[in-house]
Design a protein around this motif. Structure first.
Motif: not given
Length: 293
Positions: A178-190, A243-259
């Motif tokens: 299985h594969v898990f893909v994380a979104s890119i952190p929000n550099v504008d937030r930084l 497009q791949f059954a073995f892949c799951r995306y974080d649905q923008g969780a990291i990008y949406g993180f208001r760190f």
């Protein structure tokens, strides 16, 4: 043809008698057995797959734990494969290990400092060679964080490179991986939370960190261009993964993180601190393949 009235009267009496006569039966009617109730099969719950015996992360300095506590790469603090027993990050590896000790020591940090999506296929090939049963991908920050907005990776190039990495994994990983893909952190937030901090601004400028977004010389249009490109990149990560059954995306969780400022290391004012790494793990694990583990 006509009938005499007398004959018609007798015929009417006969019909009436037949209507009121008791019925004659040869015996009691057989009792038909009731049909058994319909057997409705209870749908099986959508069970998670078995926990993996190995994990690999492909990506850049974020997944190396770079500058998270001190200087340089510190993979023990990685949100994906970290194994420091006292840092409280609780990486994906550590959460899996708690329920499946068979994964012990099989946590491969294949991330490389300054890597771009162009490096993803070769890193994916490394994870394939390691026979990883679970692969985590965190990639794309360096395709945004370049010397200027004009030098960011083109959208079409980013898509083809990421797709090539997924194809490498799809064709080479063990069955059931299985594969898990994380979104890119929000550099504008930084930029928003730290651009008024003189120390952060000085480090960004002297070290040349993410100048496409963090340079004080950028216009607002420059920064909006980076925001748009990051949103396009994250959209590609999600769409290609689906497009791949073995892949799951974080649905923008990291990008949406208001760190906040404490989630960023105060060494380079860019990478996640150990607190930030822990937040990344907390945000992504519920969206992974084993959220209740």
């Amino acid at each position: 043809m006509s009938f005499p009235k007398r004959r018609l009267a007798l015929l009417a009496i006969g019909v009436a008698a037949m209507a009121f006569a008791p019925s004659v039966s040869a015996g009691p009617s057989p009792v038909r057995a009731a049909a058994p109730p319909t057997q409705r099969s209870t749908p099986r719950p959508n069970l998670p797959p078995p926990l993996p015996d190995s994990i690999a992360v492909i990506g850049d300095s974020i997944s190396q734990g770079f500058d998270s506590e001190c200087c340089g790469a510190q993979p023990r603090h990685s949100w994906a494969t970290g194994d420091d027993p006292i840092d409280a990050v609780r990486s994906h590896y550590e959460r899996i290990f708690a329920a499946n000790p068979a994964i012990a020591g099989r946590n491969h940090d294949d991330a490389v400092m300054s890597a771009r999506m162009a490096d993803a296929p070769s890193q994916a090939a490394r994870a394939v060679a390691q026979k990883a049963q679970y692969v985590v991908i965190e990639m794309g920050g360096n395709d945004l964080c370049t010397g200027s907005p004009s030098s960011m990776t083109p959208v079409a190039t980013f898509r083809s490179q990421f797709h090539a990495a997924l194809r490498t994994l799809a064709s080479g990983l063990p069955a059931g991986a299985h594969v898990f893909v994380a979104s890119i952190p929000n550099v504008d937030r930084l930029w928003q939370i730290l651009h008024d901090d003189m120390q952060a601004e000085l480090v960004w400028r002297v070290a040349g960190i993410c100048q496409s977004m963090l340079s004080v010389d950028n216009t607002e249009a420059d920064r909006r261009a980076v925001v748009a490109r990051e949103q396009a990149f994250n959209s590609i990560l999600g769409n290609e993964c689906r497009q791949f059954a073995f892949c799951r995306y974080d649905q923008g969780a990291i990008y949406g993180f208001r760190f906040g400022a404490d989630d960023v290391t105060h060494i380079d004012w860019f990478h996640p601190s150990t607190e930030g790494q822990a937040s990344f793990a907390d945000l992504t694990w519920p969206r992974s393949w084993w959220p209740n583990r």
